[in-house]
Design a protein around this motif. Structure first.
Motif, mmCIF file in Angstrom:
data_model
loop_
_atom_site.group_PDB
_atom_site.id
_atom_site.type_symbol
_atom_site.label_atom_id
_atom_site.label_comp_id
_atom_site.label_asym_id
_atom_site.label_seq_id
_atom_site.Cartn_x
_atom_site.Cartn_y
_atom_site.Cartn_z
ATOM 1 N N GLU A 160 -23.819 1.772 68.316
ATOM 2 C CA GLU A 160 -24.631 1.376 67.150
ATOM 3 C C GLU A 160 -26.099 1.717 67.377
ATOM 4 N N ARG B 278 -19.442 -0.344 71.991
ATOM 5 C CA ARG B 278 -19.690 -0.473 70.548
ATOM 6 C C ARG B 278 -21.187 -0.698 70.292
ATOM 7 N N PHE C 225 -13.270 1.091 67.974
ATOM 8 C CA PHE C 225 -14.285 0.184 67.423
ATOM 9 C C PHE C 225 -13.836 -0.464 66.122
ATOM 10 N N GLU D 248 -16.682 -3.637 73.943
ATOM 11 C CA GLU D 248 -17.738 -4.276 73.146
ATOM 12 C C GLU D 248 -19.110 -3.687 73.512
#
Ligand SMILES: Cc1ncc(COP(=O)(O)O)c(C=O)c1O
Length: 395
Positions: free
Chosen positions: A300, A296, A211, A293
């Motif tokens: 989060e 990631r 990341f 992506e």
């Protein structure tokens, strides 16, 4: 006398599969379960990879083939490692196996003698100590502790090296903590390996799932290409778990030894999956970047949500696709929290002791479900945290 060889009694299983069986049982009984226990991507390989497999079978690419793997695939792996990791590797240093685990166990069989001592991370992939013991060697853990941001403590490792130590195994990004070993840690590991004439077994299966920053392999450090074995494969980076394809990268004389083990065991990995793997490495649809992506974004969302649940504490992973959550503040054991989450909340995660004693106060959740499911899992966890909220507020 019929008996099972004693080496089998030295092996352990993988707890994730036990949680998975219980979760499936609950599902069959009508409960809704969000599966965050297995390290299996919910993505599938990109369409050109599937097409390539179909074409390969139709073209009769279903024969015995080279024990080391198709020359074209080994060339493609060498080029891929140069492109993505700046490694200078020749095709003669690559051997293809059915899965990373097979590449890992063959490399361990080739390098470990009974009575050797093998250093491995705690918490870490449970197969490292298990297979070490199966080979009649002693598995010696080194800690990855939260107070060190889950980085290895090189002084601890140095004090645990003895004349019997032959290998240091690690994986970065690490399963389960999500830590990427720092450049300083890699440099010190390399220095220790050279000073004590040790092998390094670098499991790089999550190297693409990063990341931030560029992946640094210990192989690339001065003097390390001659004493490092890299294990990698297609299960995680290319979402090809069931295809069973991995590889080892090692000095040519190690590959020769492993090749003999291949000849004596499975002969070769399937030809058609190897043909399709060349297409996967080409990655013509940029599927890997898109997947990373998405991991990631999931990380989060999930980590910030976990940190809002009373008693839970979680650092953002630097790589791989796991959330490693400290549950000490709940006042319950990780096994109790795992049970409450699964049986009452319908969320399947794994108590961290499955990854070694250092994981005692943690739970691992895999970010392998869509974001809406992760959101749902967070809400469920919040609800069942009633069980321990009183204990948290007293601390
Ligand atoms: C660190 C690590 N190494 C190896 C493997 C096994 O990979 P494969 O499925 O390709 O055998 C896993 C799978 O979970 C893993 O987490």
């Amino acid at each position: 006398m019929t008996r099972i060889a004693s080496r089998v009694s030295q092996l352990n299983g993988e707890a994730a599969l036990a949680v998975y069986s219980r979760a499936k049982e609950l599902e069959r009984a009508g409960h809704s379960i969000i599966h965050l226990e297995l390290g299996e991507p919910d993505f599938h390989p990109a369409a050109p990879v599937v097409d390539s497999l179909r074409d390969a079978v139709a073209a009769g690419r279903d024969r015995y083939c080279s024990t080391r793997g198709l020359p074209a695939l080994r060339e493609a792996i060498a080029a891929y490692l140069k492109r993505t990791r700046r490694l200078e590797v020749g095709a003669e240093q690559v051997l293809v196996a059915p899965g990373c685990k097979m590449a890992l166990s063959l490399a361990m069989m080739a390098l470990i003698e009974p009575g050797d001592e093998v250093l491995y991370p705690d918490p870490g992939f449970p197969i490292y100590p298990s297979f070490t013991r199966g080979l009649g060697a002693k598995a010696v853990p080194f800690g990855l502790e939260e107070k060190n941001q889950f980085q290895p403590d090189l002084e601890e490792i140095a004090t645990k090296i003895t004349p019997r130590t032959s290998i240091i195994i690690f994986n970065s990004p690490n399963n389960p903590t999500g830590t990427v070993f720092s450049s300083a840690a890699l440099a010190k590991l390399a220095e220790l390996a050279q000073r004590h004439d040790l092998w390094i077994l670098s499991d790089e299966i999550y190297a693409r799932i990063l990341f931030g920053g560029e992946y640094q392999s210990i192989w690339a450090l001065p003097g390390m290409a001659e004493r490092t074995v890299i294990i990698d494969g297609f299960s995680k980076s290319f979402a090809m778990t069931g295809w069973r394809l991995g590889y080892a990268v090692a000095p040519a004389h190690v590959i020769d030894a492993v090749d003999l083990l291949v000849l004596n065991t499975f002969t070769c990995a399937a030809e058609f999956t190897q043909v399709a793997a060349i297409e996967a490495l080409r990655d013509s649809t940029s599927a890997v970047d898109a997947m990373v992506e998405e991991y990631r974004k999931r990380g989060e969302l999930f980590v910030s949500g976990l940190n809002r649940i009373p008693g839970f504490r979680c650092r953002a992973p630097q790589g791989a696709f796991y959330a490693w959550v400290n549950i000490e503040e709940t006042g319950l054991s990780a096994e109790e929290v795992q049970k409450i989450l699964l049986e009452e909340g319908g969320v399947a995660g794994i108590a961290g002791a499955a990854f070694g004693p250092g994981g005692r106060n943690y739970l691992r959740f895999s970010l392998v479900s869509a974001r809406n499911l992760l959101q749902d899992a967070l809400e469920r966890m919040h609800r069942v945290s009633l069980h321990w909220r009183a204990a948290v507020s007293q601390r």
